[in-house]
Every structure is written in C-alpha cells, then in structure tokens.
Design a protein around this motif. Structure first.
Motif, PDB file in Angstrom:
ATOM      1  N   ALA A   1      -5.534  25.795 -17.958  1.00 19.23           N
ATOM      2  CA  ALA A   1      -6.237  24.893 -17.040  1.00 19.23           C
ATOM      3  C   ALA A   1      -5.228  24.320 -16.068  1.00 19.23           C
ATOM      4  N   ILE A   2      -5.570  24.405 -14.785  1.00 24.48           N
ATOM      5  CA  ILE A   2      -4.702  23.921 -13.708  1.00 24.48           C
ATOM      6  C   ILE A   2      -5.340  22.693 -13.078  1.00 24.48           C
ATOM      7  N   LEU A   3      -4.528  21.680 -12.850  1.00 25.61           N
ATOM      8  CA  LEU A   3      -4.932  20.498 -12.084  1.00 25.61           C
ATOM      9  C   LEU A   3      -4.271  20.614 -10.717  1.00 25.61           C
ATOM     10  N   THR A   4      -5.055  20.430  -9.655  1.00 27.49           N
ATOM     11  CA  THR A   4      -4.505  20.467  -8.305  1.00 27.49           C
ATOM     12  C   THR A   4      -4.287  19.038  -7.814  1.00 27.49           C
ATOM     13  N   PRO A   5      -3.498  18.866  -6.760  1.00 27.43           N
ATOM     14  CA  PRO A   5      -3.267  17.515  -6.239  1.00 27.43           C
ATOM     15  C   PRO A   5      -4.550  16.779  -5.836  1.00 27.43           C
ATOM     16  N   SER A   6      -5.598  17.519  -5.487  1.00 28.26           N
ATOM     17  CA  SER A   6      -6.861  16.875  -5.096  1.00 28.26           C
ATOM     18  C   SER A   6      -7.686  16.432  -6.307  1.00 28.26           C
ATOM     19  N   GLY A   7      -7.224  16.777  -7.529  1.00 27.80           N
ATOM     20  CA  GLY A   7      -7.926  16.376  -8.743  1.00 27.80           C
ATOM     21  C   GLY A   7      -8.864  17.429  -9.305  1.00 27.80           C
ATOM     22  N   LYS A   8      -8.966  18.583  -8.648  1.00 28.52           N
ATOM     23  CA  LYS A   8      -9.828  19.652  -9.158  1.00 28.52           C
ATOM     24  C   LYS A   8      -9.133  20.381 -10.303  1.00 28.52           C
TER      25      LYS A   8
ATOM     26  N   ARG B   1      -2.155  24.557  -4.523  1.00 28.85           N
ATOM     27  CA  ARG B   1      -1.018  23.851  -5.122  1.00 28.85           C
ATOM     28  C   ARG B   1      -1.359  23.454  -6.555  1.00 28.85           C
ATOM     29  N   ILE B   2      -0.391  23.612  -7.436  1.00 30.22           N
ATOM     30  CA  ILE B   2      -0.545  23.235  -8.836  1.00 30.22           C
ATOM     31  C   ILE B   2       0.173  21.906  -9.055  1.00 30.22           C
ATOM     32  N   ALA B   3      -0.567  20.914  -9.537  1.00 27.99           N
ATOM     33  CA  ALA B   3       0.032  19.618  -9.873  1.00 27.99           C
ATOM     34  C   ALA B   3       0.458  19.582 -11.334  1.00 27.99           C
ATOM     35  N   ALA B   4      -0.286  20.278 -12.203  1.00 29.52           N
ATOM     36  CA  ALA B   4       0.025  20.344 -13.640  1.00 29.52           C
ATOM     37  C   ALA B   4      -0.766  21.501 -14.226  1.00 29.52           C
TER      38      ALA B   4
ATOM     39  N   GLN C   1       6.630  33.137 -12.799  1.00 26.14           N
ATOM     40  CA  GLN C   1       6.846  33.425 -11.381  1.00 26.14           C
ATOM     41  C   GLN C   1       5.566  33.165 -10.576  1.00 26.14           C
ATOM     42  N   ARG C   2       4.400  33.490 -11.137  1.00 22.75           N
ATOM     43  CA  ARG C   2       3.128  33.201 -10.450  1.00 22.75           C
ATOM     44  C   ARG C   2       2.963  31.689 -10.246  1.00 22.75           C
ATOM     45  N   ILE C   3       3.254  30.922 -11.288  1.00 18.96           N
ATOM     46  CA  ILE C   3       3.160  29.464 -11.187  1.00 18.96           C
ATOM     47  C   ILE C   3       4.127  28.965 -10.122  1.00 18.96           C
ATOM     48  N   ARG C   4       5.324  29.524 -10.091  1.00 13.56           N
ATOM     49  CA  ARG C   4       6.360  29.121  -9.127  1.00 13.56           C
ATOM     50  C   ARG C   4       5.870  29.246  -7.692  1.00 13.56           C
ATOM     51  N   GLU C   5       5.045  30.223  -7.435  1.00 12.48           N
ATOM     52  CA  GLU C   5       4.538  30.455  -6.079  1.00 12.48           C
ATOM     53  C   GLU C   5       3.729  29.266  -5.567  1.00 12.48           C
ATOM     54  N   PHE C   6       3.105  28.517  -6.477  1.00  9.26           N
ATOM     55  CA  PHE C   6       2.173  27.456  -6.088  1.00  9.26           C
ATOM     56  C   PHE C   6       2.556  26.077  -6.628  1.00  9.26           C
ATOM     57  N   ALA C   7       3.761  25.959  -7.199  1.00  8.20           N
ATOM     58  CA  ALA C   7       4.169  24.698  -7.821  1.00  8.20           C
ATOM     59  C   ALA C   7       5.594  24.342  -7.404  1.00  8.20           C
ATOM     60  N   SER C   8       5.944  23.100  -7.639  1.00  4.14           N
ATOM     61  CA  SER C   8       7.306  22.650  -7.360  1.00  4.14           C
ATOM     62  C   SER C   8       8.122  22.730  -8.650  1.00  4.14           C
ATOM     63  N   PRO C   9       9.445  22.648  -8.564  1.00  2.00           N
ATOM     64  CA  PRO C   9      10.272  22.692  -9.773  1.00  2.00           C
ATOM     65  C   PRO C   9       9.932  21.579 -10.778  1.00  2.00           C
ATOM     66  N   GLU C  10       9.407  20.448 -10.291  1.00  2.00           N
ATOM     67  CA  GLU C  10       9.083  19.308 -11.166  1.00  2.00           C
ATOM     68  C   GLU C  10       7.688  19.399 -11.785  1.00  2.00           C
ATOM     69  N   THR C  11       6.905  20.395 -11.425  1.00  2.00           N
ATOM     70  CA  THR C  11       5.537  20.513 -11.937  1.00  2.00           C
ATOM     71  C   THR C  11       5.544  20.592 -13.463  1.00  2.00           C
ATOM     72  N   PRO C  12       4.748  19.743 -14.129  1.00  2.00           N
ATOM     73  CA  PRO C  12       4.704  19.797 -15.594  1.00  2.00           C
ATOM     74  C   PRO C  12       3.852  20.965 -16.101  1.00  2.00           C
ATOM     75  N   ILE C  13       4.400  21.640 -17.091  1.00  2.00           N
ATOM     76  CA  ILE C  13       3.692  22.712 -17.789  1.00  2.00           C
ATOM     77  C   ILE C  13       3.595  22.275 -19.245  1.00  2.00           C
ATOM     78  N   HIS C  14       2.379  22.015 -19.682  1.00  2.00           N
ATOM     79  CA  HIS C  14       2.132  21.515 -21.034  1.00  2.00           C
ATOM     80  C   HIS C  14       1.671  22.675 -21.907  1.00  2.00           C
ATOM     81  N   VAL C  15       2.312  22.849 -23.046  1.00  2.00           N
ATOM     82  CA  VAL C  15       1.981  23.907 -23.981  1.00  2.00           C
ATOM     83  C   VAL C  15       1.216  23.273 -25.139  1.00  2.00           C
ATOM     84  N   ALA C  16       0.040  23.829 -25.419  1.00  2.00           N
ATOM     85  CA  ALA C  16      -0.851  23.209 -26.411  1.00  2.00           C
ATOM     86  C   ALA C  16      -1.261  24.182 -27.500  1.00  2.00           C
ATOM     87  N   GLY C  17      -1.644  23.607 -28.615  1.00  2.00           N
ATOM     88  CA  GLY C  17      -2.282  24.304 -29.715  1.00  2.00           C
ATOM     89  C   GLY C  17      -3.598  23.599 -29.986  1.00  2.00           C
ATOM     90  N   PRO C  18      -4.356  24.052 -30.942  1.00  2.00           N
ATOM     91  CA  PRO C  18      -5.667  23.441 -31.210  1.00  2.00           C
ATOM     92  C   PRO C  18      -5.614  21.941 -31.486  1.00  2.00           C
TER      93      PRO C  18
END
Length: 133
Positions: A30-37, A70-73, A92-109
């Motif tokens: 799930a991707i959150l964009t800067p606009s909140g979508k 743009r990917i915010a998170a 690399q795909r995420i890099r195309e649309f995100a900044s180096p500071e963009t948080p990537i959260h890894v989840a389990g159930p």
C-alpha cells in the motif's frame, strides 16, 4: 486511525487477494501519496516463471493510473518469520517515485515489524536526478 494504520490495513486486505498458486507466498503493498491517496497492489504469479509481478510494482502502477506520481510512504506486507522487504527491482521502482527519506514499512500479520528509509534499503542509488544534465 493514523495514516500508517490505514496503510497497514490496506496492505493486509490486498495481500489476501494476491494470486500466488505456485509459491503460496502472498504479498500486499500500500502506497500513500503526498495528497493523502492510498494505492494498493498484490503479487501476481504466472505459470511461466518469472513472468509474475510484485505487489510494489502493482501499487506503483495503480498510483500512476490514478494520476499520482510521488510516494510519501509504503507498507509491504508478507508472511513468515523473516522480513519481507522489497526485492532489488522494486527498490529501484520505488526510487523512481520517492525521495531517499521516504519511509518503507515492512509488516507481518501482527503489524509493522521494521521501518526503513529508501536510502537505507538502496544506498547510493541511481535515479532520475542522475540523468539531469
């Protein structure tokens, strides 16, 4: 509910929809964009390995189709005891649309297991800014 909680729930819901009859390893993103979508994707396998697609790639495609770029998170949801981080191609795909500071959260159930910045997962990356003359 926080935006991170919403992203977690969206990733969990879409993970259940993954098409993984061969590996039985379902992943949701799930991707959150800067606009909140929020845009989601799940992995889709194919009998002609390795033609399938990753959850992150599906979420990025949905984001672009939805008019955002743009990917915010991002939350990546997988099963098992090990962290399910994005593969190299998806980093690399995420890099195309995100900044180096963009948080990537890894989840389990059970919830968020670990959070990284894009820069931590893909240090010294090559991206669109490298192509600016």
């Amino acid at each position: 509910m926080s935006s991170l909680d919403s992203l977690f729930e969206a990733a969990k819901i879409v993970q259940a929809k993954a098409y993984a009859p061969y590996s039985r390893f379902k992943v949701g993103a799930a991707i959150l964009t800067p606009s909140g979508k929020v845009f989601v994707g799940c992995n889709v396998e194919n009998a002609a390995y390795p033609v399938g697609s990753c959850a992150e790639a599906g979420a990025i495609s949905a984001m672009l189709a939805g008019g955002e770029n743009r990917i915010a998170a991002i939350v990546v949801m997988g099963e098992g005891e090990h962290l399910v981080t994005p593969c190299g191609g998806c980093r690399q795909r995420i890099r195309e649309f995100a900044s180096p500071e963009t948080p990537i959260h890894v989840a389990g159930p059970e919830g968020i297991r670990k959070s990284f910045t894009l820069d931590a997962l893909l240090p010294f990356s090559f991206g669109p800014d490298n192509l600016t003359l």
